[in-house]
Design an enzyme around this catalytic site. Structure first.
Site, PDB file in Angstrom:
ATOM      1  CE  LYS A  21      -1.926   3.021   2.082  1.00 38.25           C
ATOM      2  NZ  LYS A  21      -1.879   4.412   1.613  1.00 38.25           N
ATOM      3  CD  GLU A  78      12.936   0.952   9.513  1.00 41.12           C
ATOM      4  OE1 GLU A  78      13.518   1.970   9.917  1.00 41.12           O
ATOM      5  OE2 GLU A  78      13.452  -0.174   9.520  1.00 41.12           O
ATOM      6  CB  CYS A  93      12.702   9.489   8.268  1.00 42.43           C
ATOM      7  SG  CYS A  93      13.648   8.293   7.311  1.00 42.43           S
ATOM      8  CD  GLU A 105       9.082  13.255  11.536  1.00 38.11           C
ATOM      9  OE1 GLU A 105       7.983  12.735  11.796  1.00 38.11           O
ATOM     10  OE2 GLU A 105       9.970  12.681  10.892  1.00 38.11           O
TER      11      GLU A 105
END
Ligand code: NDP
Length: 480
Positions: A173, A248, A282, A384
């Protein structure tokens, strides 16, 4: 308008619902294709196809599986310029970046894991001649692979390649925001003759089709890359089903510059670590800590070099930054910058949307943004942002900067700049993150363990670790 299609059982198929939603080109803010609004019914079909394909794929000699994956690589490489253009259009990243990083890395992922599977061995444990234990590693079944929008084909292949090479079949996906290169990969797999049902790709919203994939009783292994909040939701859902999980997740990575660092190299690398891919990696260094003695010199050079970066048309070679991925994401980043100002942050550079001209006037562009004067525990330094935004702060001592580096809930990566080898080792060992770079950033060897500590994830991928993750171990003890 072009309709993206699902890839199920070797065929390009429309979603069962018949519904689609708009796919935007972030560089000009215009809709340019339609994405299937798939749901649990499409996931059921894809999982069934993957289950049916599993016996033949998992029992095939690994050399043959490797050859079939390498055929996909051959076709992918022959289509690389088309994929470069598609990735840039879908994501907003500069074409040169997709050409240099995303597309070659997608091909490298497939090659690396296809061939790694030929060298993957299991252990034996000899009990002083009395008995022998050996470990069998078997493919698990249908793997669910969910990937984000920042490195679309790069991260999709990072997951599907080891899953397939280890003998699993896959339902993937991709992010609904950047589905195009996954769709093109579907076509490439058909051309390359990948057996039907081995890889299935279902497009649609995460909370609908992604959720159906993780809840499905016949997807015993899930590999997910994305945000920490989504990761927590997946863990909560898949955990009680005892699925094997690799997560992750996000990061808030420190970039530490000691006074004895090579200043020019530290500045140049910090600019890349802060702003590559519009800061949407990231591993980007979003908290820059610079030792007091060189703070002003570093800051001046860092601002000057960042100010030289050109934000512009992703098609132009000279554009260092393209567009951020979506209107919603642009608005989120701009709101975060306002929040930083409210927390006392001083904008040293950027901080604003950039309006380009002509066809690109509605694109989602933000200039490289540098913020100063923020406390370590403020929201800006804790959460973040995932955009071209970096904070810069001074520090005095090694102990102090280690504490600062470890002061967030994240632990994905860190960079350290120093010419003192002992200090580099000490600090690398003391920082709570899964990856540490010394005098560099984003230098990757696909054999190394990759992943984060704390809220940045669970488990490690990369090299044989990925093949271990995508196989089930069984110990056999033979009494002699
Ligand atoms: P999200 O967590 O929003 O989405 C990631 C993927 O999960 C997408 O495909 C998304 O689909 C899907 N998804 C969303 N909700 C669900 C759900 N309820 N169940 C199952 N799947 C779901 O992350 P972003 O796409 O916004 O990506 C950015 C994040 O990814 C950042 O936090 C970044 O740090 C992290 N990241 C981590 C990396 C690492 O290696 N540690 C590497 C790259 C990024 P959809 O988009 O269709 O909603």
């Amino acid at each position: 308008m072009e309709k993206i299609l699902n890839y199920i059982n070797g065929e390009l198929t429309a979603p069962k619902s018949g519904d689609y939603f708009d796919n935007y080109n972030p560089s000009d803010g215009q809709v340019y294709s339609l994405v299937p609004d798939s749901d649990a019914a499409d996931i059921d079909l894809a999982v069934k196809a993957a289950q049916d394909a599993f016996p033949a794929w998992s029992s095939m000699p690994k050399e043959k599986r490797c050859d079939l994956i390498l055929k996909v690589v051959e076709k992918l490489e022959a289509s690389s310029e088309m994929l470069v253009a598609a990735e840039s259009k879908d994501n907003g990243k500069p074409e040169w970046l997709a050409r240099m990083v995303d597309i070659p890395r997608a091909s490298a992922n497939l090659k690396f894991f296809a061939t790694a599977s030929l060298h993957f061995a299991s252990e034996t444990h000899d009990m002083d001649g009395m008995a022998l234990n050996y470990t069998l590693r078997k493919p698990i079944g249908v793997a669910g692979c969910i990937s984000p929008w920042n490195l679309p084909l790069y991260l999709l292949t990072w997951k599907i390649a080891p899953a397939l090479a280890a003998g699993n079949t896959v339902v993937a996906k991709p992010s609904e925001i950047t589905p195009m290169t996954a769709f093109l990969l579907s076509k490439i797999c058909i051309e390359a003759g990948l057996p039907k049902g081995v890889l299935n790709i279902v497009h649609g919203y995460g909370n609908k089709v992604g959720d159906a994939l993780i809840r499905h009783p016949d997807t015993p292994v899930i590999s997910f890359t994305g945000g920490t909040v989504t990761g927590a939701h997946i863990a909560k859902t898949a955990g009680p089903m005892f699925k094997k999980l690799s997560l992750e997740l996000g990061g808030k990575n420190p970039n530490i510059v000691f006074a004895d660092a090579d200043l020019d190299k530290a500045v140049a690398t910090s600019v890349k670590a802060s702003f590559t891919n519009q800061g949407q990696i990231c591993l980007c260094g979003s908290r820059l800590y610079v030792q007091q003695e060189i703070y002003e010199a570093f800051k001046t050079a860092f601002i000057a070099k960042s100010a030289e970066l050109v934000v512009g048309d992703p098609k132009e070679e000279g554009s260092n930054l393209g567009a951020v991925v979506s209107k919603e994401h642009m608005e989120k980043i701009l709101a975060k910058i306002e929040e930083a100002k409210a927390e006392g942050g001083k904008v040293l550079l950027g901080g604003k949307r950039i309006l380009l001209e002509g066809d690109l006037k509605d694109g989602y562009y933000i200039g490289p943004t540098i913020l100063e004067g923020l406390k370590a525990d403020c929201i800006t330094n804790q959460e973040e942002i995932f955009g071209p935004v970096v904070t810069i702060s001074p520090f005095e001592t090694e102990e102090e900067v280690i504490a600062l580096a470890n002061s967030t809930k994240y632990g994905l990566s860190a960079s350290i700049f120093t010419e003192n080898l002992s200090k580099a080792h000490r600090v690398a060992a003391a920082i709570d993150s899964g990856i540490v770079w010394i005098n560099t950033w984003l230098l990757r060897d696909l054999r190394t363990p990759f992943g984060g500590m704390k809220n940045s994830g669970v488990g490690r991928e990369g090299g044989f670790k990925s093949l271990q993750f995508f196989t089930e171990e069984k110990n056999v003890c033979l009494k002699i």
